[in-house]
Design a protein around this motif. Structure first.
Motif, short mmCIF file in Angstrom:
data_model
loop_
_atom_site.label_atom_id
_atom_site.label_comp_id
_atom_site.label_asym_id
_atom_site.label_seq_id
_atom_site.Cartn_x
_atom_site.Cartn_y
_atom_site.Cartn_z
N ASN A 104 37.50 28.58 46.23
CA ASN A 104 37.97 29.22 46.95
C ASN A 104 39.03 28.09 47.57
OD1 ASN A 104 36.33 28.14 48.64
ND2 ASN A 104 36.78 30.39 49.98
N THR A 105 40.23 28.75 48.32
CA THR A 105 41.26 28.17 49.28
C THR A 105 40.52 27.20 50.10
OG1 THR A 105 42.81 30.25 48.52
CG2 THR A 105 42.71 28.46 50.21
N SER A 106 39.73 27.41 50.65
CA SER A 106 39.12 26.77 51.36
C SER A 106 38.85 25.26 50.95
CB SER A 106 37.73 27.18 52.57
OG SER A 106 38.48 28.58 53.32
N ALA A 107 38.14 25.12 50.43
CA ALA A 107 37.55 23.98 49.09
C ALA A 107 38.36 22.88 48.47
CB ALA A 107 36.49 24.66 48.29
N VAL A 108 39.62 24.44 47.65
CA VAL A 108 40.89 23.35 47.31
C VAL A 108 41.25 23.25 48.26
CG1 VAL A 108 42.73 23.95 45.86
CG2 VAL A 108 40.92 25.12 44.90
N LEU A 109 41.85 23.00 49.18
CA LEU A 109 42.41 22.92 50.59
C LEU A 109 42.17 21.09 50.82
CD1 LEU A 109 44.92 22.27 51.48
CD2 LEU A 109 44.48 23.70 53.36
N ARG A 127 37.38 16.27 31.51
CA ARG A 127 38.54 16.86 31.69
C ARG A 127 37.99 17.95 33.02
NH1 ARG A 127 44.59 18.32 30.94
NH2 ARG A 127 44.90 19.43 31.39
N ILE A 128 38.48 18.54 33.80
CA ILE A 128 38.19 19.56 34.39
C ILE A 128 39.30 20.69 35.21
CG2 ILE A 128 37.76 20.55 37.31
CD1 ILE A 128 35.96 17.39 37.27
N SER A 129 39.43 21.62 34.42
CA SER A 129 40.27 22.93 34.28
C SER A 129 39.86 23.52 36.17
CB SER A 129 40.12 23.73 33.91
OG SER A 129 40.74 22.73 32.55
N LEU A 130 40.74 23.10 36.89
CA LEU A 130 40.33 23.82 38.51
C LEU A 130 41.13 24.76 38.88
CD1 LEU A 130 38.60 24.01 40.76
CD2 LEU A 130 41.05 21.88 41.84
N GLU A 131 41.05 26.41 38.50
CA GLU A 131 41.86 27.52 39.18
C GLU A 131 41.18 27.76 41.04
OE1 GLU A 131 41.88 30.39 36.61
OE2 GLU A 131 41.89 28.60 34.99
N GLU A 132 42.00 28.07 41.51
CA GLU A 132 41.56 28.38 43.38
C GLU A 132 42.35 30.01 43.25
OE1 GLU A 132 44.59 28.83 47.12
OE2 GLU A 132 44.87 26.64 45.64
N ARG A 133 40.62 30.75 42.98
CA ARG A 133 40.77 31.96 42.95
C ARG A 133 39.95 32.07 44.06
NH1 ARG A 133 40.89 34.57 37.50
NH2 ARG A 133 42.14 33.12 36.37
N LEU A 134 39.77 33.64 44.33
CA LEU A 134 39.14 34.71 45.69
C LEU A 134 37.69 34.49 44.97
CD1 LEU A 134 40.70 38.22 45.06
CD2 LEU A 134 41.20 35.71 46.73
N THR A 135 36.78 34.52 46.10
CA THR A 135 35.33 34.49 46.03
C THR A 135 34.49 35.34 45.13
OG1 THR A 135 35.54 33.34 48.26
CG2 THR A 135 33.08 34.91 47.65
N GLU A 136 34.85 36.63 45.23
CA GLU A 136 34.42 37.45 44.68
C GLU A 136 34.63 37.27 43.00
OE1 GLU A 136 36.20 41.87 44.54
OE2 GLU A 136 34.93 42.03 46.08
N GLU A 137 36.11 37.22 42.59
CA GLU A 137 36.03 36.71 41.23
C GLU A 137 35.06 35.06 40.70
OE1 GLU A 137 41.12 37.75 40.45
OE2 GLU A 137 40.56 36.05 41.67
N ILE A 138 35.21 34.31 41.69
CA ILE A 138 34.53 32.98 41.56
C ILE A 138 33.41 33.74 40.82
CG2 ILE A 138 33.38 31.19 42.25
CD1 ILE A 138 35.98 30.94 43.68
N ILE A 139 32.37 34.03 41.77
CA ILE A 139 31.07 34.59 41.50
C ILE A 139 30.97 36.14 39.99
CG2 ILE A 139 28.91 36.34 42.60
CD1 ILE A 139 30.04 35.66 45.26
#
Length: 305
Positions: A104-109, A127-139
């Motif tokens: 989520n945004t808090s962790a990424v930032l 290699r890491i593919s990091l995407e900023e997503r909503l908590t609901e989407e991550i779960i």
């Protein structure tokens, strides 16, 4: 019925160029093909689906409904193929593991930049593919095993996942120095609801938390504006357009020097736990297990501070 085996990538690329440029001639120039070769590929595609893809107009090409539908699928297909080629090609350059991490945004930032830099500094072949997503989407992505790890807020249940605490994030109220609330050293969220707020987009865990808290207090969160990042909230507050709730780690020193105040919220929920989660530690690939364990150690150090 259309046979999916009759589609080829080169023809789809030519079709995409023609659709975006509105001209077979310009598509031929961009693809470095002859006009007749481009025309034949478009004709073959139309025979495959048994529908015209374009209407020839004096000003250029216009997509038919079938052409519009094919365009949407073509963009997705070519994007996935390009991503596949990039991912597979990395193995030839020494990459030995590709991890999928959503946060989520808090962790990424606030936390992941330093933690991932330290992890990759010890493992340059990963290699890491990091995407900023909503908590609901991550779960949901973790539950369906579309990603390896996720970092998200604690305000949504995730009973099917293995979770461990990663970091603590404290929420503060951001106000201009001349605002009536700027005189307070600490403040309860309910006491901010008389003023216009700048918030994140709908669906974010922080906005959901603030709305729920306002409803519990039988009040309304007055959202004057919604933006896509904590930095944008700071800019809007700085411009005098409202006040905003953000994590303390998102408040940079230059923001405070520019005439803003960050006031800690006294509410219990203002101290949030960020979780790092996986579907199952036992099924993680070795590189993913290393990252999982690394983030847990980093979290233990962060929580202890």
């Amino acid at each position: 019925m259309t046979n999916p085996l009759h589609f080829d990538l080169q023809s789809l690329r030519v079709f995409l160029l023609a659709a975006e440029l509105g001209s077979l001639t310009r598509a031929a120039e961009r693809a470095h093909l002859t006009l007749s070769a481009v025309s034949k590929r478009i004709c073959d595609l139309e025979k495959t689906i048994d529908c015209p893809l374009f209407v020839r107009q004096p000003r250029g090409l216009e997509l038919t409904p079938a052409g519009q539908e094919l365009l949407e699928h073509t963009r997705t297909i070519l994007d996935n193929v390009n991503r596949m080629a990039a991912d597979i090609g990395e193995f030839a350059t020494g990459v030995r593991g590709h991890l999928r991490l959503w946060a989520n945004t808090s962790a990424v930032l606030q936390f992941l930049p330093d933690d991932l830099a330290a992890f990759l500094g010890e493992r340059p072949q990963v290699r890491i593919s990091l995407e900023e997503r909503l908590t609901e989407e991550i779960i949901a992505a973790l539950d369906s095993e579309r990603i390896d790890l996720g970092v998200f807020a604690d305000n949504l249940p995730a009973p099917t996942l293995q979770l461990r605490p990663y970091r603590q994030s404290r929420l503060v109220l951001l106000v201009p120095v001349g605002h009536p609330l700027a005189k307070f050293g600490r403040i309860a969220f309910v006491d901010t609801l008389a003023y216009d707020h700048i918030g994140l987009a709908h669906g974010t865990s922080l906005l959901r938390l603030l709305i729920d808290s306002a409803v519990t207090a039988q009040r309304i969160l007055r959202l004057r504006m919604q933006v896509g990042s904590f930095d944008a909230i700071g800019r809007m507050v700085e411009a005098g357009l409202g006040i905003g709730v953000v994590p303390d780690g998102a408040v940079h020193g230059e923001r405070l020097k520019a005439g803003l105040r960050a006031i800690p919220l006294t509410d219990d929920w203002a101290s949030r736990t960020l979780w790092v989660g996986v579907k199952s530690e036992e099924t993680l690939l070795p590189e993913a297990r290393e990252l999982w364990q690394f983030l847990l150690r980093a979290g233990e150090g962060g929580l202890a501070r």
